[in-house]
Design an enzyme around this catalytic site. Structure first.
Site, mmCIF file in Angstrom:
data_model
loop_
_atom_site.group_PDB
_atom_site.id
_atom_site.type_symbol
_atom_site.label_atom_id
_atom_site.label_comp_id
_atom_site.label_asym_id
_atom_site.label_seq_id
_atom_site.Cartn_x
_atom_site.Cartn_y
_atom_site.Cartn_z
ATOM 1 N N LYS A 1 0.888 -1.154 0.020
ATOM 2 C CA LYS A 1 -0.222 -0.026 -0.003
ATOM 3 C C LYS A 1 0.788 1.259 0.004
ATOM 4 O O LYS A 1 2.024 1.295 0.244
ATOM 5 C CB LYS A 1 -0.793 -0.073 1.251
ATOM 6 C CG LYS A 1 -0.106 -0.125 2.654
ATOM 7 C CD LYS A 1 -1.056 -0.313 3.519
ATOM 8 C CE LYS A 1 -0.363 -0.196 5.295
ATOM 9 N NZ LYS A 1 -1.298 -0.813 6.173
ATOM 10 N N ARG B 1 -10.407 -0.644 14.957
ATOM 11 C CA ARG B 1 -10.681 0.079 13.569
ATOM 12 C C ARG B 1 -11.580 -0.498 12.753
ATOM 13 O O ARG B 1 -12.716 -0.771 13.172
ATOM 14 C CB ARG B 1 -9.271 0.164 13.013
ATOM 15 C CG ARG B 1 -9.020 1.205 11.899
ATOM 16 C CD ARG B 1 -7.668 1.305 11.357
ATOM 17 N NE ARG B 1 -6.826 0.134 10.988
ATOM 18 C CZ ARG B 1 -5.511 0.216 10.359
ATOM 19 N NH1 ARG B 1 -4.948 0.899 10.595
ATOM 20 N NH2 ARG B 1 -5.133 -1.150 9.832
ATOM 21 N N HIS C 1 -5.816 -7.550 13.046
ATOM 22 C CA HIS C 1 -4.500 -6.535 12.818
ATOM 23 C C HIS C 1 -4.286 -6.227 14.565
ATOM 24 O O HIS C 1 -5.100 -6.029 15.218
ATOM 25 C CB HIS C 1 -4.873 -5.389 12.167
ATOM 26 C CG HIS C 1 -3.727 -4.676 11.729
ATOM 27 N ND1 HIS C 1 -2.579 -5.031 11.386
ATOM 28 C CD2 HIS C 1 -3.461 -3.331 11.732
ATOM 29 C CE1 HIS C 1 -1.801 -4.129 10.919
ATOM 30 N NE2 HIS C 1 -2.311 -3.073 11.361
ATOM 31 N N ARG D 1 1.747 -10.993 7.003
ATOM 32 C CA ARG D 1 1.648 -9.776 6.291
ATOM 33 C C ARG D 1 2.694 -8.570 6.516
ATOM 34 O O ARG D 1 2.445 -7.708 7.268
ATOM 35 C CB ARG D 1 0.168 -9.101 6.610
ATOM 36 C CG ARG D 1 -1.003 -10.011 6.300
ATOM 37 C CD ARG D 1 -2.141 -9.203 6.360
ATOM 38 N NE ARG D 1 -2.315 -8.315 7.844
ATOM 39 C CZ ARG D 1 -3.022 -8.861 8.687
ATOM 40 N NH1 ARG D 1 -3.675 -10.025 8.810
ATOM 41 N NH2 ARG D 1 -2.905 -7.936 9.764
ATOM 42 N N TYR E 1 15.331 30.631 7.020
ATOM 43 C CA TYR E 1 14.044 31.185 7.269
ATOM 44 C C TYR E 1 14.378 31.212 8.898
ATOM 45 O O TYR E 1 14.517 30.127 9.328
ATOM 46 C CB TYR E 1 12.979 30.510 6.881
ATOM 47 C CG TYR E 1 12.626 30.547 5.534
ATOM 48 C CD1 TYR E 1 12.231 31.839 4.899
ATOM 49 C CD2 TYR E 1 12.301 29.481 4.753
ATOM 50 C CE1 TYR E 1 11.718 31.864 3.584
ATOM 51 C CE2 TYR E 1 11.976 29.570 3.211
ATOM 52 C CZ TYR E 1 11.807 30.888 2.862
ATOM 53 O OH TYR E 1 11.274 30.877 1.486
ATOM 54 N N CYS F 1 13.763 24.170 4.089
ATOM 55 C CA CYS F 1 12.890 24.826 3.193
ATOM 56 C C CYS F 1 12.096 24.132 2.271
ATOM 57 O O CYS F 1 12.384 22.696 2.371
ATOM 58 C CB CYS F 1 13.814 25.982 2.406
ATOM 59 S SG CYS F 1 14.962 26.749 3.162
ATOM 60 N N ASP G 1 12.464 23.483 -0.980
ATOM 61 C CA ASP G 1 13.110 22.904 -2.083
ATOM 62 C C ASP G 1 14.653 22.599 -1.499
ATOM 63 O O ASP G 1 15.404 22.134 -2.399
ATOM 64 C CB ASP G 1 13.019 23.688 -3.306
ATOM 65 C CG ASP G 1 11.737 23.850 -3.642
ATOM 66 O OD1 ASP G 1 10.773 23.116 -3.689
ATOM 67 O OD2 ASP G 1 11.191 25.368 -3.621
HETATM 68 C C1 LIG Z 1 -0.397 -1.825 7.064
HETATM 69 C C2 LIG Z 1 -0.949 -3.030 7.298
HETATM 70 C C3 LIG Z 1 -0.134 -3.901 7.616
HETATM 71 C C4 LIG Z 1 1.457 -4.002 7.507
HETATM 72 O O1 LIG Z 1 1.918 -3.273 8.645
HETATM 73 P P1 LIG Z 1 3.465 -3.372 9.028
HETATM 74 O O2 LIG Z 1 3.421 -2.523 10.559
HETATM 75 O O3 LIG Z 1 4.141 -2.335 8.216
HETATM 76 O O4 LIG Z 1 3.740 -4.651 9.190
HETATM 77 C C5 LIG Z 1 -0.615 -5.369 7.824
HETATM 78 N N1 LIG Z 1 -1.931 -5.525 7.988
HETATM 79 C C6 LIG Z 1 -2.797 -4.512 7.894
HETATM 80 C C7 LIG Z 1 -4.213 -4.915 8.231
HETATM 81 C C8 LIG Z 1 -2.425 -3.429 7.764
HETATM 82 O O5 LIG Z 1 -3.124 -2.368 7.252
#
Ligand SMILES: *Cc1c(COP(=O)(O)O)cnc(C)c1O
Length: 388
Positions: A39, A137, A171, A230, A271, A318, A320
């Site tokens: 992602k 979530r 998660h 994951r 700045y 800054c 850039d």
């Molecule tokens: C982003 C995400 C992950 C990966 O998370 P990391 O901490 O980068 O390993 C795994 N599962 C879900 C549902 C996520 O949203």
């Protein structure tokens, strides 16, 4: 657009990805599938090239967080199954079906809407059920107060005609934290996850792929491998747990010193005049700023790596440009390349100074910064995300 200009760039090392991939596979054992989380343009590393390399390495699944990201991968010819971890409105059903997206289903209402839409479209939506075991979530709530109602809802969801349910997942909220309280919470989340799967099994409902391990759990709880893991951040070789596993950062953000100037004592830089030279100083100007992703919070805090030592960032970053102090590095000259983040100068350390996490800093490397991809030690391609 193709890039002709290489003044500030991100080198993306697929040899590091291969190294990390094999190390993580070893960590999780031979039976768990590998889902690479790509992602947010692979956390800034370039999702298409990263996905392509993961496919070559033998990964079984990819995940994104927005259906447009799935479309991007399909348009590039990526064939691996893709799990959509985020929210999608049910009116996107045709996009989901056309792009063979595995959509997570996070509530009974969503499941019903997706099922109805899929039936109407004459298809079935490949689905992973999301369980909320304590992240609070997305997902069917599995805490004591909601467990029984969720069990009934899931029993109904699993009978919906428009869903082709392949998996179930959850998660973790603190799997990357070592405190006793965090370990206890992660174990509680895992208990809730397996309890729901077990209760559904008693009702004859089973899943081909059960998965829960993000990077934190991959590093700290390899016993949670189940059918798939994951990893995101540690796959890219960063995050606080990556060094202990011997993982290598994929990204090296580099820039070139544009000009070196001499200033007298008392001169102020940039700045806001937040830096004042307390001695005659040699100062380099770099063509990288917050619009390239160098967080402004790093003003007067970070440093860049040079072959002769670290050069501190002085004055405000800054949009850039930014400035570095070269007074103690007389060998360093205009035209030299320096490392902003990478193997010599960890983005993990920069994240701490910016009071954020490494995820945010690599995601922030902007579309103006060309990515240059390396495989087997050689450049294989380069990409600039500006409109052509
Ligand atoms: C982003 C995400 C992950 C990966 O998370 P990391 O901490 O980068 O390993 C795994 N599962 C879900 C549902 C996520 O949203």
């Amino acid at each position: 657009m193709e890039t002709t200009l290489v003044r500030t760039w991100a080198e993306i090392d697929f040899d590091a990805l291969a190294h990390n991939y094999h190390a993580l596979r070893k960590q999780m054992g031979p039976h768990a599938r590998f889902l690479g989380v790509v992602k947010a343009d692979a956390y800034g590393h370039g999702s298409v090239e990263t996905a392509r390399t993961l496919a070559e390495l033998g990964a079984e699944y990819l995940a994104i967080s927005n259906v447009d990201e799935a479309r991007e991968l399909r348009l590039a010819g990526i064939e691996l199954p893709i799990l959509q971890l985020g929210l999608t409105p049910a009116d996107q059903i045709q996009v989901i079906l056309d792009n063979r997206v595995t959509q997570n289903v996070w509530s009974e209402e969503a499941a019903q809407a997706f099922s109805d839409a899929a039936v109407k479209a004459g298809g079935r939506m490949k689905t992973h059920i999301k369980l909320d075991t304590g992240m609070s979530r997305l997902g069917f709530q599995c805490d004591e107060a909601h467990f029984d109602a969720s069990l009934e809802a899931l029993t109904r969801v699993c009978a919906l005609p428009g869903l082709d349910i392949e998996g179930v997942f959850t998660h973790f909220a603190v799997s990357d934290e070592a405190s006793d309280a965090s370990r206890e919470y992660t174990l509680l989340q895992h208990d809730r996850f397996t309890a729901m799967i077990d209760r559904l099994k008693e009702r004859g409902i089973t899943f081909q792929i059960c998965h829960c391990a993000n990077s934190g759990a991959t590093a700290g709880y390899p016993q949670f491998a189940h059918d798939m893991f994951r990893p995101g951040i540690i796959m890219y070789g960063i995050g606080d747990q990556a060094p202990a596993l011997g993982l290598r950062p994929m990204m090296t953000l580099k820039t070139v010193i544009g000009v070196v100037k001499e200033y007298t004592e008392g001169t102020t830089i940039s700045y806001g005049r937040t830096f004042r030279a307390d001695r005659p100083s040699r100062v380099g100007v770099l063509p990288i700023g917050y619009a390239d992703g160098l967080h402004r919070m790093l003003s007067n805090k970070w440093r860049v790596w040079t072959p002769y030592g670290m050069a501190p960032l002085i004055g405000r970053v800054c949009m850039d440009m930014c400035m570095i102090d070269l007074t103690d590095l007389p060998e360093v000259k205009a035209g030299d390349a320096v490392e902003v983040y990478g193997p010599h100068n960890s983005v993990n350390d920069a994240a701490k100074l910016a009071e954020t996490i490494s995820y945010e800093l690599t995601c922030a490397v902007s579309k103006r910064v060309p990515r240059i991809y390396y495989k087997n030690g050689r450049e294989i391609s380069r990409e600039l995300l500006l409109r052509g």
